[in-house]
Design a protein around this motif. Structure first.
Motif, short mmCIF file in Angstrom:
data_model
loop_
_atom_site.label_atom_id
_atom_site.label_comp_id
_atom_site.label_asym_id
_atom_site.label_seq_id
_atom_site.Cartn_x
_atom_site.Cartn_y
_atom_site.Cartn_z
N ALA A 163 0.76 -1.33 0.28
CA ALA A 163 0.03 -0.03 -0.08
C ALA A 163 0.75 1.17 0.05
N GLY A 164 1.98 1.19 0.09
CA GLY A 164 2.90 2.32 0.01
C GLY A 164 3.29 3.04 -1.13
N ARG A 165 3.95 4.01 -0.86
CA ARG A 165 4.30 4.92 -2.11
C ARG A 165 5.04 4.46 -3.06
N LEU A 228 -6.11 3.56 -3.69
CA LEU A 228 -5.93 2.48 -2.59
C LEU A 228 -6.68 2.82 -1.37
N GLU A 229 -6.44 4.16 -0.96
CA GLU A 229 -6.94 4.67 0.40
C GLU A 229 -8.60 4.72 0.26
N GLU A 230 -9.11 4.87 -1.06
CA GLU A 230 -10.90 5.00 -1.06
C GLU A 230 -11.25 3.68 -1.33
N GLY A 231 -10.50 2.60 -1.44
CA GLY A 231 -10.68 1.35 -1.66
C GLY A 231 -11.33 0.98 -3.21
N THR A 235 -8.02 0.19 -9.14
CA THR A 235 -6.70 0.61 -8.41
C THR A 235 -6.01 -0.49 -7.90
N TYR A 236 -6.83 -0.91 -6.97
CA TYR A 236 -6.19 -2.15 -6.20
C TYR A 236 -5.78 -3.12 -7.40
N ASP A 273 -10.96 -3.42 4.49
CA ASP A 273 -12.02 -3.81 5.50
C ASP A 273 -12.44 -2.90 6.39
N GLY A 274 -11.99 -1.56 6.27
CA GLY A 274 -12.11 -0.48 7.25
C GLY A 274 -11.55 -0.39 8.67
#
Length: 583
Positions: A163-165, A228-231, A235-236, A273-274
């Motif tokens: 998930a990182g840069r 990714l942040e917004e799910g 993108t995932y 999963d929030g």
RNA sequence: GGGCACGUAGCUCAGUUCGGACAGAGCGUCUGGCUUCUAACCAGAAGCGCGGGGGUUCGAAUCCCCCCGUGCCCGCCA
């Protein structure tokens, strides 16, 4: 048997001190040096000498007199030797060791029922595994095996930092550049060697390209992070296409050690999963949470950290540690204990993580870290991004190659009893070569810095795996064409070399226990080397199969050799090193 | 600058938690050993007083303080 004997000694000394009306808080139990007949000793007399106003030797004598050895199974005699209280074992101590040692699983401790998670390696999926971080899978795998031997239910986890840069950079570069843009061929056929070229190209581009072009690229990278942040599902998928391929190649490399994992847990799963969002909200409600420069931070000065821990960027996105907090609460939920093997550069982060977990009401006693220093090259650090470093694959190939040369040399040098074909040579070369690399790393305290030198890493003659493996192969050589006797009389083992080997055999479970408690597999490595010493001396001095050996003595020695084979094989197994039947 | 690690024979390292029996191994150097179950072995010699200095203690490589050297960390990176 050592653990049982020590327990008896503790009880005996406590009883004796109570009889003499002396404090029992520190029994001073230790293992005597070489050359002393005793197996367990105590230095308690030193401490009580002042209290009693008598010389230590006299105190030791009084304590020894106060013990009734008849009450114990393994304590034959307790006697004072100067200021020390020394304990000599009974014949049944040796007899029971000889029996226990013949079990294949000798050294495994009774089940504890404790579920332990060992997270190790967790290298970012950016490219080939290099030697700089090879300490992690080797030490981590050994820690997991050690805890397994100590009776725990162990699960190994590779935490995937997807998930990182850097993964956003990688994804952007993979999608942006073509084979034609790359300036080198892959160093190897495996997929991560192919893809890492895009990662390196992307990083170089970000450093060298025109500022406008870099800005456009940064926009794309940011949109991946936001996605990714917004799910965002698309993108995932884009990121995972890169992650899964690279990780697949890295897994194959690690399998060569071998280091296998029960679970691959992805960082993004705690976003999807929030969990991370919910965790950040809980942090915001704590008294330690503050907003500075638009970013949510944690003031951990109460835990001794000057630096505030940012857990939400000013744009509202989470950071690595925020996700790792959710990750660790997940661990705490599912396991009784959690061990993480990590590099010293993550030490501060790990400390802050622990503090934040406490803040959130977790019991962090269940969390333990094994910290190691990086392996550096004489000319500096290894880096995947810059492409500097020795690939683990190359190290293993070279180790196997050198081992193969050794095996072949020995085939020429002497006439051997056993028949070895080309497949055997290859198998032995692999076992010895990989074993040598693992032992070189696992035998040292992990916090000590290592500078990588080919000749040191691949020295088979020094205190190394091949030395221990050789002792094992020798034991197999004796046992291979022989019936292992059901009955063996330990009292016939009278030579110094025999008794010494039996004493060392008895220690093994205790060494496993201590090493597991301390999370220090190098203690097993030290033991294995000392054990091989004892075996080789025995091998030289005590013939087993020679015609002039009395049959009863032969049976006892065969039993001893069987115990030695199991001890050597299992000590190597704890370290994740193969035990060749011939070399 | 601050924090954390590390500093033991020529070299590579155990031993440091929980202070105790003369500070140990391997490599290298020197000596001896394959008609004997695998010489990737064994036996022996020389070599360190534990980075330096203070302190605590009956006793310190081990605990405390100061100093020196090396590494790592001190990002709205991971």
């Amino acid at each position: 048997m050592f653990l049982a004997l020590r327990a008896e000694v503790e009880s005996a000394l406590t009883g004796a001190l109570e009889t003499l009306d002396l404090p029992t808080d520190d029994l001073g139990i230790e293992e005597p040096p070489e050359g002393v007949d005793a197996v367990v000793a105590s230095s308690v007399a030193f401490r009580l000498a002042g209290e009693l106003g008598a010389p230590p030797a006299e105190v030791a004598a009084r304590i020894a007199d106060a013990v009734d050895a008849d009450e114990y199974e393994y304590v034959r005699e307790v006697r004072a030797q100067g200021p020390y209280v020394n304990v000599l074992p009974t014949p049944s101590y040796y007899a029971d060791t000889l029996d226990a040692g013949r079990d294949d699983d000798y050294g495994e401790l009774p089940a504890t029922g404790e579920d332990v998670l060992v997270e190790h390696t967790s290298a970012n999926p950016t490219g080939p595994v290099h030697v700089g971080r090879a300490r992690n899978p080797i030490v981590g795998d050994a820690v997991a095996r050690l805890l397994d031997y100590a009776g725990h239910d162990v699960t190994t986890e590779y935490y995937v930092n997807d998930a990182g840069r850097q993964m956003a950079v990688f994804t952007w570069a993979y999608e942006t550049f073509d084979e034609d843009d790359l300036d080198s061929e892959p160093e190897r056929g495996r997929v991560e060697y192919d893809l890492v070229r895009y990662y390196r190209k992307g990083n170089a581009y970000l450093e060298e390209a025109h500022p406008d072009a870099v800005e456009a690229a940064e926009d794309e990278i940011q949109s991946i992070l936001q996605g990714l942040e917004e799910g965002d599902e698309e993108t995932y998928e884009r990121v995972q296409r890169v992650v899964d391929q690279v990780l697949g190649g890295m897994r194959e490399c690690l399998l060569r050690l071998p280091a296998e994992f029960d679970e691959f847990v992805k960082e993004t799963s705690f976003m999807r999963d929030g969990g991370t969002k919910e965790l950040a909200e809980r942090l915001q409600e704590t008294d330690e949470a503050v907003i500075e420069d638009g970013a949510w931070q944690l003031d951990l000065s109460e835990w001794g950290y000057e630096k505030k821990l940012v857990f939400l960027r000013s744009d509202g996105t989470s950071l690595y540690t925020t996700r790792d907090l959710a990750h660790h609460e997940w661990k705490f939920d599912a396991y009784d204990r959690s061990v993480t093997v990590l590099g010293e550069d993550h030490k501060l982060q790990a400390g802050q993580l622990q503090a934040a977990l406490e803040l959130l009401g977790n019991d962090t006693d269940q969390l333990e870290n094994v910290i190691y220093s990086y392996v550096n090259l004489p000319e500096g650090k290894m880096s995947t991004r810059r492409g500097t470093g020795i690939d683990l694959d190359d190290l293993l190939d070279e180790a196997i190659q050198r081992a193969r040369e050794e095996v072949e040399k020995r085939l020429d040098d002497r006439i051997r009893e056993d028949d070895i074909d080309a497949d055997d040579v290859e198998r032995i070369a692999e076992q010895v070569g990989v074993g040598a690399v693992r032992y070189d790393i696992v035998s040292k305290q992990p916090q000590k810095a290592i500078t990588f030198e080919w000749d040191e890493a691949l020295d088979f003659e020094a205190q190394s795996a091949p030395y221990i493996q050789y002792a094992h192969a020798r034991s197999c050589g004796i046992l291979d064409d022989t019936e292992t006797p059901d009955e063996a009389d330990a009292s016939l083992l009278e030579a110094d070399a025999e008794i010494e080997l039996l004493r060392e055999t008895a220690r093994f479970p205790g060494v496993v226990d201590a090493a597991a408690t301390d999370l220090e597999p190098h203690q097993i490595a030290t033991f294995a080397r000392e054990y091989a010493d004892a075996f080789n001396t025995f091998y030289r001095e005590c013939p087993v199969l020679a015609d002039d050996v009395d049959p009863a003595v032969r049976r006892a020695r065969l039993a001893l050799v069987a115990s030695a084979r199991n001890t050597l094989a299992n000590a190597l197994d704890v370290l994740g090193i193969e035990a060749p039947r011939s070399m």
